[in-house]
Design an enzyme around this catalytic site. Structure first.
Site, mmCIF file in Angstrom:
data_model
loop_
_atom_site.group_PDB
_atom_site.id
_atom_site.type_symbol
_atom_site.label_atom_id
_atom_site.label_comp_id
_atom_site.label_asym_id
_atom_site.label_seq_id
_atom_site.Cartn_x
_atom_site.Cartn_y
_atom_site.Cartn_z
ATOM 1 C CE1 TYR A 144 -3.640 2.580 0.580
ATOM 2 C CE2 TYR A 144 -2.385 3.299 2.484
ATOM 3 C CZ TYR A 144 -3.422 3.495 1.591
ATOM 4 O OH TYR A 144 -4.221 4.608 1.701
ATOM 5 C CG ASP A 239 5.740 3.773 1.074
ATOM 6 O OD1 ASP A 239 6.015 4.424 2.101
ATOM 7 O OD2 ASP A 239 4.592 3.672 0.604
ATOM 8 C CE LYS A 267 0.741 4.889 8.383
ATOM 9 N NZ LYS A 267 0.760 4.090 7.186
HETATM 10 C C1 LIG Z 1 0.152 4.619 5.788
HETATM 11 C C2 LIG Z 1 0.948 4.408 4.567
HETATM 12 C C3 LIG Z 1 0.922 5.308 3.484
HETATM 13 C C4 LIG Z 1 -0.059 6.455 3.435
HETATM 14 O O1 LIG Z 1 0.160 7.373 4.432
HETATM 15 P P1 LIG Z 1 -1.060 8.357 4.864
HETATM 16 O O2 LIG Z 1 -0.411 9.302 5.820
HETATM 17 O O3 LIG Z 1 -2.105 7.488 5.462
HETATM 18 O O4 LIG Z 1 -1.517 9.032 3.618
HETATM 19 C C5 LIG Z 1 1.794 5.124 2.441
HETATM 20 N N1 LIG Z 1 2.664 4.087 2.442
HETATM 21 C C6 LIG Z 1 2.715 3.197 3.444
HETATM 22 C C7 LIG Z 1 3.710 2.089 3.399
HETATM 23 C C8 LIG Z 1 1.844 3.313 4.535
HETATM 24 O O5 LIG Z 1 1.869 2.396 5.506
#
Ligand SMILES: *Cc1c(COP(=O)(O)O)cnc(C)c1O
Length: 425
Positions: A144, A239, A267
């Site tokens: 994701y 990511d 995060k």
């Molecule tokens: C949570 C997440 C996102 C998106 O971040 P948001 O702040 O919710 O937009 C993108 N990549 C990864 C791996 C994530 O866990």
């Protein structure tokens, strides 16, 4: 336990928000319950509006590595707030946090601060496309990367190359340039590079997949991605929105000893406030406006409250590197308890753990990819979730979310959690 007030608030919320929530997982749809409304949280504990107390392993889906409302972070936020909430002009704190991030993650030579992980990934991909002059990207099934249009794809069943939108409202054209490979499957990646020679701008991967539960990379997989992207002039994007500052100060790149060309963070980096970042090699980031021709902007980017919370959080992590040993060990104990639960109950459970991230799958086959993750028995998960909740353990209401261990989880919290998991309460 009763949830009367939560249920009442939920009835009101569904009148004014889709599903009563502002992010779909919060709706508890996959566990057949209605969500708890939270009143407050402190340390390892979260309290709902009915006065129930839980040990929290959601940790806001990742940011809460220090637990809730850590004093120093709250103080930093309060102090910053008094000086104004947003200016739309540069501040010293933006440079300070960028320098800290770069010191921990040297591959991020130059970076931009943004407000969400979605925005960070969307901007990183645009930059990689601007830098390479190519359109196509590769992502992995089950990873994701936020909800920008081009990344909401699922692989077509016949060929991996026929990507179709995974959400209504996304024009098919938006996902045509997104190719989908299989996590931990080198051949699927090789094939896409062969079929799309000199056309792939970027390959994006969660170095530890943590949005299909937790799936660690097979030994050599990340190095393979490093090599094949370098050979093809493709930008390798890690990511690290979850893994950054979670597996180590330097994220998965430090943990596995592999450097990406570009990295996205979110995060933890905002310390609980809305902040994220993307960055990478200077040569690539020099394509971002106003230096280069890739446009990207943000009214609240580098917000003074968010940078204050982020800086304080990173300072605490830096000042106490043993945090990682502690949270990893706590996660290890929970992983052991889950295996014991399997032995005691005779129920098939697979436990994947990487550092302080872990996940229990209700299947008898090891989980190494998306198909493995989706083979988990959803009824078994639902039952386990409800059982844990009723016994004071707050887990994410989805099989595909990781369990996050924080430094606020005490020995007693972990012991109680293990006892509940093993069925001794
Ligand atoms: C949570 C997440 C996102 C998106 O971040 P948001 O702040 O919710 O937009 C993108 N990549 C990864 C791996 C994530 O866990």
């Amino acid at each position: 336990m009763n949830f009367n007030i939560s249920e009442h608030l939920f009835e009101q919320a569904v009148q004014v928000m889709p599903g009563g929530v502002n992010s779909p997982v919060r709706a508890y749809g996959s566990v057949g319950r209605t969500p708890l409304f939270i009143d407050h949280a402190k340390g390892s504990k979260i309290y709902d509006v009915d006065g129930n107390e839980f040990i929290d392993y959601v940790c806001s889906y990742g940011p809460g590595i220090l637990g809730h409302a850590r004093e120093e972070v709250v103080e930093a936020v309060q102090k910053a707030a008094v000086d104004g909430l947003t200016y739309g002009a540069p501040t010293r704190k933006e440079t300070i946090i960028a320098e800290m991030i770069k010191a921990f993650m040297p591959s991020m030579e130059v970076m931009r601060l943004v407000s969400s992980g979605t925005e960070a990934v969307m901007s990183a991909i645009r930059t990689a496309r601007g830098y390479t002059g190519r359109d196509k990207i590769i992502k992995f099934k089950g990873c994701y990367h936020g909800h920008s249009d081009g990344l909401l794809v699922k692989a077509g069943s016949a060929a991996l190359t026929s990507s179709v939108p995974d959400s209504a409202g996304v024009p098919a054209g938006y996902t045509q340039t997104t190719l989908v490979a299989l996590y931990n499957n080198e051949d699927s990646v090789r094939e896409l590079f062969e079929e799309n020679k000199d056309e792939i701008a970027a390959l994006i991967v969660e170095p530890v997949a943590a949005n299909m539960g937790v799936v660690p990379p097979k030994p050599g997989f990340l190095q393979f991605l490093r090599d094949i992207t370098a050979e093809n002039g493709t930008v390798l994007i890690f990511d690290e929105v979850i893994t950054g500052f979670r597996l180590a100060l330097g994220g998965a790149q430090e943990y596995y000893g592999i450097q990406a060309d570009m990295t996205t963070l979110g995060k933890i980096v905002g310390g609980g406030m809305p902040m994220a970042a993307y960055g990478g090699r200077k040569e690539i980031m020099d394509h971002v406006s106003p230096v280069g021709k890739v446009y990207q902007a943000g009214t609240l980017s580098g917000n003074p409250i968010a940078t204050a919370a982020g800086i304080k959080t990173l300072e605490i992590l830096q000042g106490d590197p043993a945090i990682y040993e502690r949270i990893d060990a706590s996660a290890g104990k929970i992983a052991e308890a889950l295996k014991e639960r399997s032995t005691i109950t005779g129920q098939a459970i697979q436990v994947n753990q990487v550092g302080s991230l872990l996940c229990a799958y209700f299947t008898d086959q090891p989980v190494m990819d998306y198909d493995g993750a989706t083979s988990s028995d959803m009824n078994a998960f639902s039952n386990y979730f409800g059982y844990a909740l009723e016994h004071g353990i707050y887990l994410a209401p989805s099989q595909y979310e990781a369990m996050f261990v924080s430094d606020a989880h005490t020995k007693e919290d972990i012991q109680k959690t293990c006892d509940v998991i093993k069925g001794q309460r």
